[in-house]
Design a protein around this motif. Structure first.
Motif, short mmCIF file in Angstrom:
data_model
loop_
_atom_site.label_atom_id
_atom_site.label_comp_id
_atom_site.label_asym_id
_atom_site.label_seq_id
_atom_site.Cartn_x
_atom_site.Cartn_y
_atom_site.Cartn_z
N VAL A 192 -20.30 76.68 40.39
CA VAL A 192 -18.97 77.03 39.90
C VAL A 192 -19.11 77.86 38.62
O VAL A 192 -20.01 77.61 37.81
N ARG A 193 -18.23 78.81 38.42
CA ARG A 193 -18.20 79.55 37.16
C ARG A 193 -17.73 78.62 36.05
O ARG A 193 -16.73 77.91 36.19
N GLN A 194 -18.45 78.64 34.93
CA GLN A 194 -18.05 77.74 33.83
C GLN A 194 -16.68 78.11 33.28
O GLN A 194 -15.92 77.22 32.90
N ASP A 195 -16.34 79.40 33.24
CA ASP A 195 -15.05 79.77 32.67
C ASP A 195 -13.88 79.40 33.56
O ASP A 195 -12.72 79.52 33.16
N ALA A 196 -14.17 78.92 34.80
CA ALA A 196 -13.12 78.43 35.68
C ALA A 196 -12.86 76.94 35.49
O ALA A 196 -11.96 76.38 36.12
N GLN A 199 -12.49 73.17 29.37
CA GLN A 199 -13.52 73.19 28.34
C GLN A 199 -14.34 71.90 28.33
O GLN A 199 -15.56 71.93 28.14
N ALA A 200 -13.70 70.78 28.58
CA ALA A 200 -14.38 69.49 28.52
C ALA A 200 -15.45 69.34 29.60
O ALA A 200 -16.35 68.49 29.47
N LEU A 201 -15.37 70.14 30.67
CA LEU A 201 -16.32 70.02 31.77
C LEU A 201 -17.45 71.03 31.69
O LEU A 201 -18.40 70.96 32.48
N ARG A 202 -17.38 71.97 30.76
CA ARG A 202 -18.45 72.96 30.62
C ARG A 202 -19.65 72.33 29.91
O ARG A 202 -19.49 71.35 29.17
N THR A 203 -20.83 72.86 30.15
CA THR A 203 -22.02 72.20 29.61
C THR A 203 -23.16 73.16 29.36
O THR A 203 -23.27 74.20 30.02
N GLN A 265 -15.55 61.92 38.19
CA GLN A 265 -14.60 62.28 39.25
C GLN A 265 -13.88 63.58 38.91
O GLN A 265 -13.62 64.41 39.81
N ASP A 266 -13.56 63.79 37.64
CA ASP A 266 -12.92 65.05 37.23
C ASP A 266 -13.84 66.24 37.51
O ASP A 266 -13.39 67.30 37.96
N LEU A 267 -15.14 66.07 37.24
CA LEU A 267 -16.11 67.14 37.49
C LEU A 267 -16.15 67.49 38.98
O LEU A 267 -16.09 68.67 39.35
N VAL A 268 -16.23 66.51 39.82
CA VAL A 268 -16.34 66.75 41.26
C VAL A 268 -15.05 67.37 41.80
O VAL A 268 -15.09 68.30 42.62
N ARG A 269 -13.91 66.92 41.33
CA ARG A 269 -12.63 67.47 41.81
C ARG A 269 -12.39 68.88 41.30
O ARG A 269 -11.60 69.62 41.87
N ALA A 270 -13.10 69.27 40.23
CA ALA A 270 -12.90 70.62 39.66
C ALA A 270 -13.61 71.70 40.47
O ALA A 270 -13.35 72.89 40.24
N VAL A 271 -14.45 71.32 41.40
CA VAL A 271 -15.13 72.32 42.23
C VAL A 271 -14.12 72.94 43.17
O VAL A 271 -13.51 72.25 43.98
N PRO A 272 -13.88 74.26 43.09
CA PRO A 272 -12.88 74.90 43.95
C PRO A 272 -13.28 74.79 45.42
O PRO A 272 -14.46 74.92 45.78
N GLN A 273 -12.31 74.55 46.27
CA GLN A 273 -12.59 74.45 47.70
C GLN A 273 -12.55 75.82 48.38
O GLN A 273 -13.06 75.98 49.48
N ALA A 274 -11.95 76.80 47.68
CA ALA A 274 -12.02 78.17 48.21
C ALA A 274 -13.44 78.69 48.04
O ALA A 274 -14.14 78.32 47.11
N GLY A 275 -13.86 79.55 48.94
CA GLY A 275 -15.22 80.07 48.88
C GLY A 275 -16.20 79.09 49.48
O GLY A 275 -15.90 78.40 50.44
N SER A 276 -17.37 78.98 48.86
CA SER A 276 -18.41 78.13 49.45
C SER A 276 -18.12 76.66 49.27
O SER A 276 -18.48 75.84 50.12
N GLY A 277 -17.48 76.26 48.16
CA GLY A 277 -17.18 74.85 47.94
C GLY A 277 -18.44 74.01 47.98
O GLY A 277 -19.52 74.42 47.56
N TRP A 278 -18.31 72.78 48.51
CA TRP A 278 -19.46 71.88 48.65
C TRP A 278 -20.17 72.18 49.96
O TRP A 278 -19.56 72.23 51.01
N ARG A 279 -21.50 72.36 49.88
CA ARG A 279 -22.33 72.54 51.07
C ARG A 279 -23.22 71.32 51.24
O ARG A 279 -23.79 70.80 50.28
N LEU A 280 -23.35 70.87 52.47
CA LEU A 280 -24.08 69.64 52.77
C LEU A 280 -25.49 69.95 53.27
O LEU A 280 -25.67 70.80 54.16
N TRP A 281 -26.48 69.23 52.73
CA TRP A 281 -27.87 69.31 53.18
C TRP A 281 -28.43 67.90 53.37
O TRP A 281 -28.53 67.16 52.38
N PRO A 282 -28.79 67.50 54.57
CA PRO A 282 -29.55 66.25 54.71
C PRO A 282 -30.94 66.45 54.10
O PRO A 282 -31.55 67.51 54.27
N LEU A 283 -31.44 65.48 53.39
CA LEU A 283 -32.74 65.60 52.73
C LEU A 283 -33.84 65.06 53.62
O LEU A 283 -33.79 63.93 54.09
N LEU A 284 -34.85 65.90 53.85
CA LEU A 284 -36.00 65.56 54.68
C LEU A 284 -37.26 65.75 53.86
O LEU A 284 -37.30 66.53 52.92
#
Length: 406
Positions: A192-196, A199-203, A265-284
């Motif tokens: 995610v772009r930090q400027d999106a 302020q409290a969630l940027r790091t 929870q605020d951090l996870v909900r701040a990820v925009p769903q437009a575009g790539s959003g969350w991508r899932l990878w099973p770990l092997l």
């Protein structure tokens, strides 16, 4: 006359191998099955052990142009939000280990390696050609390559490096077909772009949130312009990831994080769903390497995930591939030895360190996701010992050389 090495795979490991081999005085022919040199995924953490290797290859300026350099690593409770421990990075790590701790987008790390090799006249990059098989005969190794249109061609070299990833065809031909190990963990990744973000969630820090049967890691990328978020939980992978609806990932992840602190929870909900959003990878992964014979035989060697895929809980997957390439460079430059002995020397100087990182990565996953008494003990140890637990001198002092094996 220059000897010629053939390489399967144009990812981070393959390009690092091409750079190392060319610097050892070999001519390089690299074959990538895709039609373009690209890298999928999100962020990568690279410790000082890896940054020193990039510096030795003259890539310090290229790294500084695209990476972020966090000032601190902190561990927080996913449920209560409190800080459990922290590790100073930045100038402290440079003073202690001689190089920085960096975070970088996989595509940016791939890109700087690509730019480094494409300008070397002894490196020949070939797209759209898959290695179908290899064979050794008469002191040479021959590859059968299949192009996208189905036509085939054979090429010959003095050595062959399989850097063709987790499902390596080179490994299967060399060691036999063996299934990868299902970890039972699912990774959800987002950038995610930090400027999106508020302020409290940027790091500017690396933060690991530890919870029962899950954890979340966040850190900056691309000079701090982006933030990488990875959430890993226990779960069963979908039957067919190719048809999986990634639009459902956010809802699944939010359900898994029910009961965690508001900040997470605020951090996870701040990820925009437009575009790539969350991508899932099973770990092997695979069990730790059992000996040098699992990294090299005759004129053929394995590198990176083809040799030692590992879970991401020590943040060293890409780093170990780059270290492999550094040791391969040293071995191939031993011009008084015949080629099989050079590759055996490479394997002998790498397998124990790779096996240790594989096992420590697996163990960290158990600790990160601990429940019950193990979780309470973990949290108490972190609060009492702090940096002594989070720092990893045996790892960060090493750089893949035989002198820093353990």
């Amino acid at each position: 006359m220059h000897k010629q090495v053939l390489i399967a795979g144009g990812g981070i490991g393959g390009l690092a191998a091409a750079l190392g081999c060319s610097r050892a005085g070999w001519e390089v022919r690299l074959y990538e099955r895709a039609d373009a040199f690209t890298e999928v995924g999100a962020g990568v953490q690279i410790g000082p052990n890896v940054v020193r290797r990039l510096q030795a290859w003259g890539l310090q300026s290229a790294l500084q142009a695209v990476a972020a350099f966090p000032d601190r690593l902190q561990v927080r409770s996913a449920q209560g939000g409190r800080e459990l421990a922290s590790l100073r990075l930045g100038a402290t790590v440079i003073e202690r280990y001689g190089a920085a701790y960096a975070t970088i987008h996989r595509a940016d790390l791939h890109g700087l390696l690509f730019q480094a090799v494409r300008g070397r006249p002894e490196v020949h990059l070939n797209l759209g050609q898959a290695v179908e098989r290899h064979a050794e005969e008469g002191g040479a190794v021959t590859l059968r390559l299949v192009r996208g249109d189905g036509t085939a061609v054979e090429v010959e070299g003095d050595a062959f490096i399989g850097a063709d990833g987790l499902r390596s065809g080179t490994r299967a031909r060399l060691l036999g077909e063996t299934p990868t190990r299902v970890s039972g963990h699912l990774a959800y990744r987002a950038v995610v772009r930090q400027d999106a973000l508020p302020q409290a969630l940027r790091t500017t820090r690396v933060t690991a949130w530890l919870g029962p049967r899950l954890h979340v890691v966040q850190y900056p990328l691309r000079r701090g312009e982006l933030i990488n978020v990875v959430a890993i939980r226990h779960g069963t992978p979908p039957a067919d990831l190719e048809t999986w609806d990634h639009g459902a990932n956010a809802q699944e992840l939010e359900a898994a994080l029910a009961g965690t602190c508001t900040a997470l929870q605020d951090l996870v909900r701040a990820v925009p769903q437009a575009g790539s959003g969350w991508r899932l990878w099973p770990l092997l992964d695979r069990p730790p390497i059992a000996g040098p014979h699992e990294m090299a035989r005759g004129l053929v060697a394995l590198l990176g995930d083809a040799a030692h895929p590992m879970r991401p809980y020590l943040a060293q997957g890409a780093g170990m591939a780059i270290e492999d390439a550094a040791e391969l460079q040293r071995a191939l430059a031993m011009h008084d030895l015949d080629v099989p002995l050079r590759l055996r020397r490479y394997a002998l100087n790498r397998w124990q360190r790779n096996a240790r990182v594989q096992e420590r990565s697996r163990r960290n996953g158990t600790i990160f996701h601990a429940t019950g008494p193990l979780r309470w003990g973990r949290d108490m140890a972190l609060r009492l010992l702090g940096e002594r637990i989070l720092d990893v001198p045996w790892l960060y002092r090493g750089d893949g050389s035989s002198a820093s094996l353990l």
